[in-house]
Write a protein that holds these residues in place. Structure first.
Motif, PDB file in Angstrom:
ATOM      1  N   MET A 359       2.884 -12.587  -0.186  1.00 28.46           N
ATOM      2  CA  MET A 359       3.210 -11.993  -1.477  1.00 28.46           C
ATOM      3  C   MET A 359       1.954 -11.713  -2.297  1.00 28.46           C
ATOM      4  O   MET A 359       1.842 -10.687  -2.965  1.00 28.46           O
ATOM      5  N   LEU A 360       0.995 -12.641  -2.234  1.00 33.23           N
ATOM      6  CA  LEU A 360      -0.232 -12.422  -2.999  1.00 33.23           C
ATOM      7  C   LEU A 360      -1.033 -11.260  -2.411  1.00 33.23           C
ATOM      8  O   LEU A 360      -1.564 -10.421  -3.140  1.00 33.23           O
ATOM      9  N   VAL A 361      -1.093 -11.189  -1.086  1.00 35.42           N
ATOM     10  CA  VAL A 361      -1.790 -10.066  -0.441  1.00 35.42           C
ATOM     11  C   VAL A 361      -1.133  -8.745  -0.836  1.00 35.42           C
ATOM     12  O   VAL A 361      -1.806  -7.776  -1.185  1.00 35.42           O
ATOM     13  N   CYS A 362       0.206  -8.714  -0.810  1.00 32.40           N
ATOM     14  CA  CYS A 362       0.923  -7.481  -1.157  1.00 32.40           C
ATOM     15  C   CYS A 362       0.747  -7.131  -2.633  1.00 32.40           C
ATOM     16  O   CYS A 362       0.678  -5.955  -2.981  1.00 32.40           O
ATOM     17  N   ALA A 363       0.692  -8.150  -3.484  1.00 26.63           N
ATOM     18  CA  ALA A 363       0.468  -7.885  -4.910  1.00 26.63           C
ATOM     19  C   ALA A 363      -0.881  -7.216  -5.118  1.00 26.63           C
ATOM     20  O   ALA A 363      -1.019  -6.261  -5.887  1.00 26.63           O
ATOM     21  N   ARG A 364      -1.898  -7.694  -4.399  1.00 31.93           N
ATOM     22  CA  ARG A 364      -3.226  -7.097  -4.511  1.00 31.93           C
ATOM     23  C   ARG A 364      -3.250  -5.706  -3.901  1.00 31.93           C
ATOM     24  O   ARG A 364      -3.854  -4.786  -4.449  1.00 31.93           O
ATOM     25  N   LEU A 365      -2.560  -5.516  -2.765  1.00 29.40           N
ATOM     26  CA  LEU A 365      -2.503  -4.199  -2.127  1.00 29.40           C
ATOM     27  C   LEU A 365      -1.800  -3.188  -3.039  1.00 29.40           C
ATOM     28  O   LEU A 365      -2.225  -2.036  -3.143  1.00 29.40           O
ATOM     29  N   ARG A 366      -0.724  -3.634  -3.685  1.00 24.74           N
ATOM     30  CA  ARG A 366      -0.004  -2.729  -4.588  1.00 24.74           C
ATOM     31  C   ARG A 366      -0.886  -2.348  -5.774  1.00 24.74           C
ATOM     32  O   ARG A 366      -0.863  -1.197  -6.232  1.00 24.74           O
ATOM     33  N   HIS A 367      -1.675  -3.311  -6.245  1.00 21.23           N
ATOM     34  CA  HIS A 367      -2.604  -3.017  -7.343  1.00 21.23           C
ATOM     35  C   HIS A 367      -3.648  -1.988  -6.903  1.00 21.23           C
ATOM     36  O   HIS A 367      -3.949  -1.041  -7.634  1.00 21.23           O
ATOM     37  N   VAL A 368      -4.206  -2.171  -5.707  1.00 17.05           N
ATOM     38  CA  VAL A 368      -5.201  -1.240  -5.175  1.00 17.05           C
ATOM     39  C   VAL A 368      -4.597   0.151  -5.026  1.00 17.05           C
ATOM     40  O   VAL A 368      -5.206   1.160  -5.402  1.00 17.05           O
ATOM     41  N   ALA A 369      -3.371   0.204  -4.478  1.00 16.23           N
ATOM     42  CA  ALA A 369      -2.709   1.495  -4.253  1.00 16.23           C
ATOM     43  C   ALA A 369      -2.468   2.238  -5.562  1.00 16.23           C
ATOM     44  O   ALA A 369      -2.483   3.474  -5.596  1.00 16.23           O
ATOM     45  N   GLY A 370      -2.245   1.495  -6.651  1.00 18.07           N
ATOM     46  CA  GLY A 370      -1.975   2.117  -7.936  1.00 18.07           C
ATOM     47  C   GLY A 370      -3.223   2.493  -8.717  1.00 18.07           C
ATOM     48  O   GLY A 370      -3.132   3.077  -9.799  1.00 18.07           O
ATOM     49  N   SER A 371      -4.392   2.165  -8.175  1.00 21.45           N
ATOM     50  CA  SER A 371      -5.645   2.492  -8.862  1.00 21.45           C
ATOM     51  C   SER A 371      -6.154   3.857  -8.402  1.00 21.45           C
ATOM     52  O   SER A 371      -5.475   4.586  -7.678  1.00 21.45           O
ATOM     53  N   THR A 372      -7.369   4.176  -8.799  1.00 28.02           N
ATOM     54  CA  THR A 372      -7.959   5.460  -8.389  1.00 28.02           C
ATOM     55  C   THR A 372      -8.145   5.540  -6.882  1.00 28.02           C
ATOM     56  O   THR A 372      -8.299   6.626  -6.333  1.00 28.02           O
ATOM     57  N   TRP A 373      -8.125   4.381  -6.211  1.00 23.05           N
ATOM     58  CA  TRP A 373      -8.235   4.340  -4.745  1.00 23.05           C
ATOM     59  C   TRP A 373      -7.178   5.235  -4.107  1.00 23.05           C
ATOM     60  O   TRP A 373      -7.463   5.991  -3.185  1.00 23.05           O
ATOM     61  N   GLY A 374      -5.945   5.130  -4.595  1.00 17.96           N
ATOM     62  CA  GLY A 374      -4.857   5.910  -4.022  1.00 17.96           C
ATOM     63  C   GLY A 374      -4.778   7.330  -4.553  1.00 17.96           C
ATOM     64  O   GLY A 374      -4.031   8.159  -4.018  1.00 17.96           O
ATOM     65  N   GLU A 375      -5.534   7.629  -5.594  1.00 21.30           N
ATOM     66  CA  GLU A 375      -5.479   8.958  -6.202  1.00 21.30           C
ATOM     67  C   GLU A 375      -6.586   9.880  -5.693  1.00 21.30           C
ATOM     68  O   GLU A 375      -6.539  11.081  -5.915  1.00 21.30           O
ATOM     69  N   LYS A 376      -7.582   9.298  -5.023  1.00 17.38           N
ATOM     70  CA  LYS A 376      -8.690  10.098  -4.501  1.00 17.38           C
ATOM     71  C   LYS A 376      -8.338  10.652  -3.123  1.00 17.38           C
ATOM     72  O   LYS A 376      -7.843   9.925  -2.259  1.00 17.38           O
ATOM     73  N   ARG A 377      -8.622  11.916  -2.922  1.00 15.12           N
ATOM     74  CA  ARG A 377      -8.406  12.517  -1.606  1.00 15.12           C
ATOM     75  C   ARG A 377      -9.467  11.980  -0.652  1.00 15.12           C
ATOM     76  O   ARG A 377     -10.662  12.125  -0.897  1.00 15.12           O
ATOM     77  N   TYR A 378      -9.021  11.360   0.430  1.00 13.69           N
ATOM     78  CA  TYR A 378      -9.941  10.687   1.338  1.00 13.69           C
ATOM     79  C   TYR A 378     -10.575  11.646   2.339  1.00 13.69           C
ATOM     80  O   TYR A 378     -11.725  11.477   2.724  1.00 13.69           O
ATOM     81  N   MET A 379      -9.820  12.631   2.811  1.00 12.34           N
ATOM     82  CA  MET A 379     -10.356  13.626   3.723  1.00 12.34           C
ATOM     83  C   MET A 379      -9.530  14.903   3.670  1.00 12.34           C
ATOM     84  O   MET A 379      -8.383  14.888   3.214  1.00 12.34           O
ATOM     85  N   ASN A 380     -10.125  15.985   4.132  1.00 14.54           N
ATOM     86  CA  ASN A 380      -9.466  17.284   4.138  1.00 14.54           C
ATOM     87  C   ASN A 380      -8.721  17.457   5.465  1.00 14.54           C
ATOM     88  O   ASN A 380      -9.336  17.666   6.507  1.00 14.54           O
ATOM     89  N   MET A 381      -7.385  17.375   5.411  1.00 17.07           N
ATOM     90  CA  MET A 381      -6.595  17.430   6.640  1.00 17.07           C
ATOM     91  C   MET A 381      -6.423  18.842   7.186  1.00 17.07           C
ATOM     92  O   MET A 381      -5.874  19.034   8.273  1.00 17.07           O
ATOM     93  N   GLU A 382      -6.901  19.835   6.434  1.00 18.14           N
ATOM     94  CA  GLU A 382      -6.852  21.207   6.942  1.00 18.14           C
ATOM     95  C   GLU A 382      -7.718  21.357   8.198  1.00 18.14           C
ATOM     96  O   GLU A 382      -7.442  22.195   9.058  1.00 18.14           O
TER      97      GLU A 382
END
Length: 396
Positions: A359-382
């Motif tokens: 649960m603690l790992v998932c809480a931290r993962l959910r926090h990371v996902a909701g930050s700019t980490w999840g909003e930045k485009r990681y690569m161009n899939m085109e």
């Protein structure tokens, strides 16, 4: 001159200000309740009105805890109508951020006693251990819902790894592994796909994990990236037979370095990097042969054997667009997330059970996902789409 100095009692001043704020909150909430009652009745108090829909019948008091302290609400009673207020719920939604902060503190390893002290500073009253336990259970429910949500869309690249934490098992402290998967979607954004308790990262743990991801909707996987783990390798072929596997080249280097003296490590590192810097897989294989020959000349037979045995599984990334190579040849992205998890769990020491660790790992993962980490485009899939189009053209 000294007669003009004014001495302030700081504690008393803070107390007066706190009471002033609390009284203001209490007065405002009660005024809003009265206005809502007037709106429902369609008439003000004592007003004669043919359109009146009901009548007031006094009120009842209820305690309500706010960030400013405990307040007393005078909730109106109505005849002919049910008084259902949205005022309290709207206020509660604002207060929820405080509850979530308490939950995060608890999950981050802050002691119950410390959480009690913090709630006293925030609310003016301590939150009991029972309340903290209830908040914790509430957090578990939210986290579990997030963890088991359906996976939609397709994820061409999936990074997988396990993070080890300490847990109590009987009278012993043992390692517990939490398996984590992160995918890159069709638009090039990263998403936490799942996390589950994996015990010892063996075949059964990885198979259960991958089957669970597939049942939740994971599809379109072209490449799994991870460290070499026999359980993971066997399972990928069974559960996702069309997917390829890329061994993290950083972990590969470390494995080779284990058979290299410290004084020669820099030279060997440059040789290994030269393999993965080639323009295509054929050139990389030729370079690998040269490296193994050179290692044997340097009397590093064990290191040479490690390169010969494992080099092929580190070159899979070359089957994909060259623009993606630096992103998909290592597991560094997930390694950084794992370091963040360990940083937040270090204060806890040993977890009472595997579920609390998860649960603690998932809480931290959910926090990371909701930050700019999840909003930045990681690569161009085109680029991947272009490669697919070219392959279909050549095949046609």
């Amino acid at each position: 001159m000294s007669d003009n100095i004014i001495h302030l009692n700081e504690a008393a001043l803070k107390g007066e200000l706190k009471n002033l704020v609390r009284n203001s909150v209490e007065k405002t909430l009660n005024e809003l309740l009265n206005q809502e009652a007037d709106r429902l009745v369609n008439a003000q108090r004592y007003e004669r009105n043919e359109d009146r829909k009901g009548y007031r019948s006094g009120h009842y008091d209820r305690n309500f805890t706010t960030t400013s302290g405990n307040v007393t609400l005078h909730v109106p009673k109505l005849k002919g109508l049910t008084f259902e207020t949205a005022i309290i719920e709207r206020y509660r939604r604002r207060e929820t951020s405080i509850e979530e902060a308490l939950i995060e503190m608890y999950l981050a390893g802050v002691s119950v006693r410390r959480v009690e002290d913090i709630t006293e500073a925030l609310w003016g009253t301590k939150v009991s251990p029972g309340t903290i336990s209830n908040l914790n259970q509430k957090a578990y429910e939210h986290i579990e819902t997030w963890r088991c949500r359906p996976i939609t869309g397709e994820y061409a690249y999936v990074y997988m790894d396990g993070v080890y934490l300490k847990r109590s098992w009987g009278d012993e402290i043992q390692n517990v592994s939490v398996l984590v998967a992160i995918g890159v979607d069709q638009n090039g954004y990263r998403e936490i796909l799942g996390a589950a308790e994996g015990m010892k990262e063996d075949y059964e743990s990885w198979k259960t994990f991958l089957v669970w991801l597939k049942e939740r909707g994971l599809k379109g996987v072209r490449l799994f990236i991870g460290d070499k783990n026999l359980g993971m390798l066997e399972t990928i072929g069974e559960v996702f037979p069309d997917a390829k596997y890329q061994r993290c080249i950083v972990h590969f280097y470390r494995n080779v370095f284990s058979a290299v003296p410290k004084g020669k490590m820099r030279e060997v590192a440059m040789m290994l990097k030269a393999i993965h810097a080639q323009e295509n897989k054929k050139a990389a294989r030729e370079k690998a042969k040269q490296v193994t020959e050179k290692l044997r000349e340097m009397k590093l037979g064990k290191a040479a054997q490690k390169v010969e045995d494992s080099i092929e599984e580190t070159l899979t990334f070359m089957d994909f667009p060259s623009q993606h190579w630096t992103r998909i040849r290592t597991n560094n992205m997930l390694e950084r997330v794992n370091r963040e998890i360990k940083r937040r769990t270090r204060a806890i020491g040993a977890f009472p059970d595997g579920n609390s660790a998860l649960m603690l790992v998932c809480a931290r993962l959910r926090h990371v996902a909701g930050s700019t980490w999840g909003e930045k485009r990681y690569m161009n899939m085109e680029h991947l789409q272009e490669v697919d189009t070219q392959s279909h053209t050549l095949a046609g």
